[in-house]
Every structure is written in structure tokens, then in C-alpha cells.
Write an enzyme that holds these catalytic residues in place. Sequence first.
Site, PDB file in Angstrom:
ATOM      1  N   THR A 135       0.816  -1.224   0.000  1.00  0.00           N
ATOM      2  CA  THR A 135       0.000   0.000   0.000  1.00  0.00           C
ATOM      3  C   THR A 135       0.848   1.271   0.000  1.00  0.00           C
ATOM      4  O   THR A 135       0.485   2.271  -0.619  1.00  0.00           O
ATOM      5  CB  THR A 135      -0.899   0.023   1.256  1.00  0.00           C
ATOM      6  OG1 THR A 135      -1.554  -1.235   1.339  1.00  0.00           O
ATOM      7  CG2 THR A 135      -1.934   1.116   1.191  1.00  0.00           C
ATOM      8  N   GLY A 404      -5.621  -8.488   5.063  1.00  0.00           N
ATOM      9  CA  GLY A 404      -5.239  -7.966   3.750  1.00  0.00           C
ATOM     10  C   GLY A 404      -3.766  -7.616   3.641  1.00  0.00           C
ATOM     11  O   GLY A 404      -3.250  -7.397   2.550  1.00  0.00           O
ATOM     12  N   LEU A 405      -3.049  -7.556   4.761  1.00  0.00           N
ATOM     13  CA  LEU A 405      -1.590  -7.396   4.782  1.00  0.00           C
ATOM     14  C   LEU A 405      -1.093  -6.199   3.982  1.00  0.00           C
ATOM     15  O   LEU A 405       0.002  -6.234   3.438  1.00  0.00           O
ATOM     16  CB  LEU A 405      -0.901  -8.665   4.257  1.00  0.00           C
ATOM     17  CG  LEU A 405      -1.354 -10.008   4.834  1.00  0.00           C
ATOM     18  CD1 LEU A 405      -0.647 -11.147   4.128  1.00  0.00           C
ATOM     19  CD2 LEU A 405      -1.051 -10.070   6.322  1.00  0.00           C
ATOM     20  N   CYS A 406      -1.855  -5.131   3.916  1.00  0.00           N
ATOM     21  CA  CYS A 406      -1.408  -3.926   3.196  1.00  0.00           C
ATOM     22  C   CYS A 406      -0.978  -4.241   1.782  1.00  0.00           C
ATOM     23  O   CYS A 406      -0.009  -3.657   1.279  1.00  0.00           O
ATOM     24  CB  CYS A 406      -0.235  -3.262   3.906  1.00  0.00           C
ATOM     25  SG  CYS A 406      -0.656  -2.562   5.467  1.00  0.00           S
ATOM     26  N   ASN A 407      -1.634  -5.188   1.139  1.00  0.00           N
ATOM     27  CA  ASN A 407      -1.212  -5.520  -0.212  1.00  0.00           C
ATOM     28  C   ASN A 407      -2.439  -5.741  -1.098  1.00  0.00           C
ATOM     29  O   ASN A 407      -2.784  -6.877  -1.435  1.00  0.00           O
ATOM     30  CB  ASN A 407      -0.317  -6.764  -0.179  1.00  0.00           C
ATOM     31  CG  ASN A 407       0.479  -6.890  -1.450  1.00  0.00           C
ATOM     32  OD1 ASN A 407      -0.083  -6.769  -2.544  1.00  0.00           O
ATOM     33  ND2 ASN A 407       1.773  -7.114  -1.345  1.00  0.00           N
TER      34      ASN A 407
END
Length: 832
Positions: A135, A404-407
Site C-alpha cells: 500500500t 489484507g496485509l497492506c497488499n
Amino acid sequence: MTDGGTVAYNSRVAALREAEYPMIKATLKLIGDADEVYLDHAGTTLYAKSLIDRFAADMTANLYGNPHSASSSSQASTSRVDDVRLRLLQFFNADPSEFDLVFVANATAGIKLVAEAFRSTPEGFTFAYHQACHTSLVGVRQEARNSHCLDNAAVEGWIEGKALPGDPGSPEKPTLFAYPAQSNMNGQRFSLDWSERIRRDGSGTPRHIYTLLDAAAYAATSPLDLGNSASAPDFTVFSLYKIFGFPDLGALIVRRQAAPTFQNRKYFGGGTVDMVVCVKEQWHASKTQSLHDSLEDGTLPIHSIMALDAALDVHSQLFGTMRDVAAHTSLLAQRARSRLAGLRHRNGASVCTIYSPEQACQNHARAMGPVVAFNLQNSQGAWVSLAEFEKLVTLKKFHIRTGGLCNPGGISTALGLEPWEMKRNFSSGFRCGNENDVICGKPTGVIRISLGAMSTISDVDRFTMFIEEFYCTDDTLNTLPENTSNDIEKTCGIHVKDIMVYPIKSCGGYRIPKGVKWDVRAEGLAWDREWCLVHKGTGQALSQKRYPRMALLRPDINFTEGVLQVSYHGALPDLAKPNISIPLSANPQFLEPLSAAKRLTSRVCGEEITARRYTSAAVNEFFSAILGVPCALARFPPGGQGNSMRHAKAHLQKHQSLPRQMRCTLPGSFEGLATPPDSDSEGEPRKILLSNESPILAINLSSLQALNREITARGGKPVSAEVFRANVVIGSSASQPESFAYSEDHWSTLRIGQQDFKMLGSCRRCHMVCIDQETASKSEEPFVTLTKTRRFDGKVYFGTHMCHLPSRDTLTRDAQHPTLQVGDTVLIDPPE
Ligand SMILES: *Cc1c(COP(=O)(O)O)cnc(C)c1O
């Protein structure tokens, strides 16, 4: 390294864990006696004890001042910072005449510095980013004139000479191309030669394209070699705490050939300017000696930078080269991947879906970093909820990450989520980190484990064995009992054994004395969950999950004095008082004005509410001192409107309303069957105060006994009824009949004494049931056994929600003033 070499290396790491990583050792205050299993190295890795000791020794032995002045302390700092800067460049094999290194707070700050420079170019810039970007890189697109999200094929096509779609390109306008060396989501790696290849077009003519390599995930466990400046990225960012665990710093390495892009940056600050004129004229001269001088605004984090010396020394002493670390972690990741991929349910269905491109996994160690992203499915193919998974995995002392793991690009590609689905999920209430994580049959996030230099084979094995133990099913568990309650209640005299209320949400309970008739209201039992403690900063209601000591705050309702007395039954922290009295009357004089409550809303179970906080410093300090968190007592009295009112969320669960012959198979998976009627959808929504889901929670002692039999059969200690924090405990007069266990799943109404209650569905449980309400200590039980015996559709249930049904007959005293008391007889599904 040979295979023998890797095993020997693993033993070396395992041997130094004891001395160097005491923070993962089991401590008495935590559950059981197993060590913590830390598998979130892609979040941040662990720092060694030697590193912290060496840093502390450096700080206490030397006097360091703010750099760039004449004093010896200042000079000492200046030269240390210069030395460390050089050392770090050398760590990445970057020649200081070709590269400069800028210290930043984290990788994101490095990215923003590059974005700031490009944003200020007069023509603006074009931004192209790979779909696997974190992100922090994706956000750069907000600054660009136009932006493109590319997959591998699009990048290759662009390199071959194709234009970006719909973008003719212009000679003046620069293009910034950003990609991760390794995806933080699933460990997939991307070509390190893209930077070099993209600089020229097919005919060899230079292009106006700069590259930004995000090496935050990659560099954590792999050597990154910037030895050849012609092929190196123009900008490379790192998170140093992901390599060393400490200090919390990032770095941006700039290829000197690309340095002129920063001339466009407009901002200057202390540290990055030589002279500033403010009065009458506005003029300044930015620093020009070196690139880093002109980019490091404000005072450098000097002590953190100095800590890098110790970090570099200790890392190489413990783990050798980054090449060794890469070989070790890649061996561990392959082991994890192949074990998880091999797990099968008894019916042959696989347990884990692993998200990594197929070709990348096979024999191509370079193609994947030591990160495994996956989801779990039950034997019928239904996805396991991440929120449910987290409850259990946390209890079992694993430290992993889900969601969502910032991805965003990586997740939507892995899970096959289309933009419209992500927007639908958003509008149906899905947010990063909430419980609603399987929507329309698709997961919205993943489970990620990631390995680091100090990970060992036994960490991997403990994790894969855990998945096998709890998520491989043999389809014969959880047989639901036949409903035999009618015979039992006749012969065994089912009655109310205990009544409890919990005046302050998540604190201890108050036991209603025998012989006392307790008021029953539409919102639940009188005085139940009418108060809560809210964090002074966030407004979030505090919970035992985070502050187990709340269990030791015991209330006593004293009607003669008209007070709620709260006393603390644990070791008192310094300066804390042992007890306090709070008036039962909702006297507005003690509470903040309603207008203030509306401005500063509170949150209970994620719901925004208007609870009024107490203004008394004595009251708030009593709770804050004991719990060690700045909090305030707040009140949420019955009869509110709008945000001062809440509604029940309980409803019948699937396992409760199936045709009886269908109930004997497991969990998870009654596809094709119509959803049972939701008892709540019929009439008016039911009001509640601050309880989680429903007005009243009941448990059945036979079920508790059945559960305790299972727990002891597995070698655990039986648990008391208190851990379930029920309001009404139902049991028989003599010993609890076995066949009565879990019959509450199928009750629809109860008559208790003279009052009727309607059942609203099973109560979903989390690991809060593992807190002993007597001592506030945590253990694994009963949650672990519940997940093995009471898991339906991936969720864990114990106890039943209910609400009072007001009588239509208003002529009797009992109808006008409904009450309950201990000893009341209980009739199950009585005839009308
Ligand atoms: C961790 C990470 C980031 C963010 O790093 P910060 O240090 O939190 O700014 C960016 N990209 C990748 C690939 C990462 O792994």
C-alpha cells in the site's frame, strides 16, 4: 550450504535462541509452559539480547550531543553517524561514490521522499507500479498525473518497448516505476534486472524512466547487492528493523545519477538548509554538500542510527552472512509450504490453499522468500474464518498475521476478488481487521507466516502440527445429542442454580443472593452491563481480553446505601486504592453533560454509542491505577434513544435448527439447505445495554460437565461455570444428567418460575473464556476443547442467548413486575 550444512546451521540457531531471545521464552504468567512461536518476521523480526546490551553499553559509556556543532559531544555524534552511513552502504555493497544513503523513519518515509521530489517536477510525472506493491507504494499514485498498475507480462512488454496503455509519454515528463523485490504478502520475488533493462528502449535509446525498488521485505532475509551501479535501481528503500529487529529505522539509497530529481523538492527544514531569510524578503539556500544533507529534515534519530553499529556486528556474529540467512530461511519456508500443502481431511480434500504462483514454488528457491500465505478450508470446502482462526492460534502462542496485509493488488489477485466485489464487501461493512471475513463464499484476506534468521525447524513443525491437529477433520466429530429434555426435566427437577449480573462490562460478576427476587427487564437482568470502562483516548470499551485484571474488580450492589461498591481482589499497584463506591442513581451531577458525550462517542464491540462518562477524578483514577491504562467509567442507562440504545444481534445458528437426522455430521457445511428462519427478523429489534449480543445469557450445567469430561480426558483441568459469564445457570438438583448436555441447542422457550423466555440462539465464544475469573490467569481451556467439540461452521459455541417475553396478562403481580430467583423451576418448551 549443503543439506547437512543447513541442519547444522539450524542446530546452531536453536542453541543461541535460549540466550539471545529471552522474550519468546515461556513465562509463568502466560498460558501453559510452551515458548512463544514467533512467525511474523515480515512484520518485524526479533532483536537479539546482545544487540540491546551492546547498544546500552555504548549509550552509557559515551556522551553524545546533537550533531553539527563544535562541542566534543556533538562531534562524537557527527562522526558516528557518518561512519554508520558508510557501513550500511557497504552492507549492501554500494560504493559511496555511486550512491548516497538517506536515513528515514521507515520504508514508507523513503517512498514519500521520492514521491515528494517527483510531484514537484514542473510537468508532473507518470507513475507505473507492479500489482504486488505494498500500500505504501500504491499511495504514490495520488501524486502522479497518471498511473498504471502492471502485472509481470505488462512490465515485460513495457521493457520490450511497448508504450504504457493510453500514455504516449512525453520527453519532459519523467516516469517513476515502482515494484517490490519481494511481495510482503506471499514472498513472491520479482526480477532484480528490471531497473537496468527499463532504462533504454528496444533501440538502446535512454528513456526518461526512474526505478524505485521496495526492498523492505526482500532485504530482511536476503543479500541485496548494489555493486553494479549501472544495473541498480535509482531509489531503493529498506525497513532496517525487518533485518535486525532494532533500531526502528528505514533507509533510502539513491543512485547519484538520479540525485538531480531531488532538486525539484520544495520543502526545507532544520538540517536541510544553509540560510533562510524571512523578514522583508523570502529567500533560502538549501544545503548542497551532499544529497543526504539536503533530504534529512530535522534532527536525525542519532541514537537509533548509532544502534546500527551494534545491530550489524551482532547480526553477523550470530548468523554469518545474509547468504547464510537466505539459505536457512528458504529451507524452513520450503518445509512449511510442503507440509501445509500435503495436509488432507479424511475425505481427501486439502486443508490449505497456498497462494504462490505454481512455477515459483518448484525447485526455484530464488523465486520465493520465506513467507507463506494461505487459507484453510474444512472437509466440505468451506473457508475457515480468519477471525476464528486468530482466536485459536493466539491462544496456542503463535504470532502470525491475517487479513489484507497492506497488499491490495496481491490479495485481489490471490483471492480472485474483482474491484466490484471489494467495493461490495466494503459497503456491506467489511473493514481491514473486522470479523466479517468470508463474504459470499470468498475469503477477504489470508493467513501469513513469515520466517526470520532466528526461526528454527521446530517453529515450523509446531505450526504445521497445530494446523493438522485442529483443522484436519475426520468428519465424525460433534455429534449433537437427541433432544430428551422433556423426560429429564420431569425426573431431575431442572431449576435455576445461580444468577449473576455484571454491572460493569467485562469486570467481575455480582451473585444474586438466595431468596432475593431479581428484576427482569426488556434489556436483560436489572443492573447487568449498565456501566463500562472506556479508554480515555480512543473511547473504546475495555475488555478482559486485553486487561484480564478486570475480572478481579468485583462489584457489590448495596441497595441500602444506594451504591455500587467495587473492590479489587488482586495485588494492588502502588498508590492504587482498594475500593470505591459509585452511586446507583444516574444523577447527572456525576456525569459529563450529554452534549460532551455526543462529541466523544465510545465504541462497544465496534458499535458507536453515546455513553456518559463520570467526571469524578477519584472514580476514574481508581480504575486507571489498577488497570494501568488511562480510562473512565461510563454509564449507559436503560431507556436511551439513538446512539444511547443498542439492539440484540443473537440469532439461531445453523447447527440448532436442522432436521435431527442431519445433525450428526460435522460442521461446516450444510450447503444446499435453506438458512433457518432467523428468530430475530420477525418482530421488533430487542433492546440491550452493553452486553455483547443479547439481553440474557444462560448456560446448562450438564453441558459444562460434558465439556469438563472432554477437557479432563485430554489431560486438562476442568473449568468453572464462571468463565462463561452467564446470567442464568441452569441445572438439575442431583447430579447433572449426561443426556441433557447441549439440549439447549434445541430449546425454543423456557418458563422459569412464572416468567417466559424466548431462546435467541447459541452464544459464540472467543478466547476470553480462558480467563480464570477467580485469579485472572489465562490458560488454553476451555477454548481449545470447545474448538474440538463445539465448532460449527468454523465458529465455537457454548451457552444460549435469550430474552424475556412479557406476559400478555397484566392482571397478576408477576406479570407487572417480572423477577427471577435462585431455585426457580425451569420448564423447557412448556405448552402454551
Ligand atoms: C514492511 C513493508 C513496507 C512498509 O515498511 P515500513 O517500514 O512500515 O514503512 C513496504 N513494502 C514492503 C514490501 C514491506 O514488506
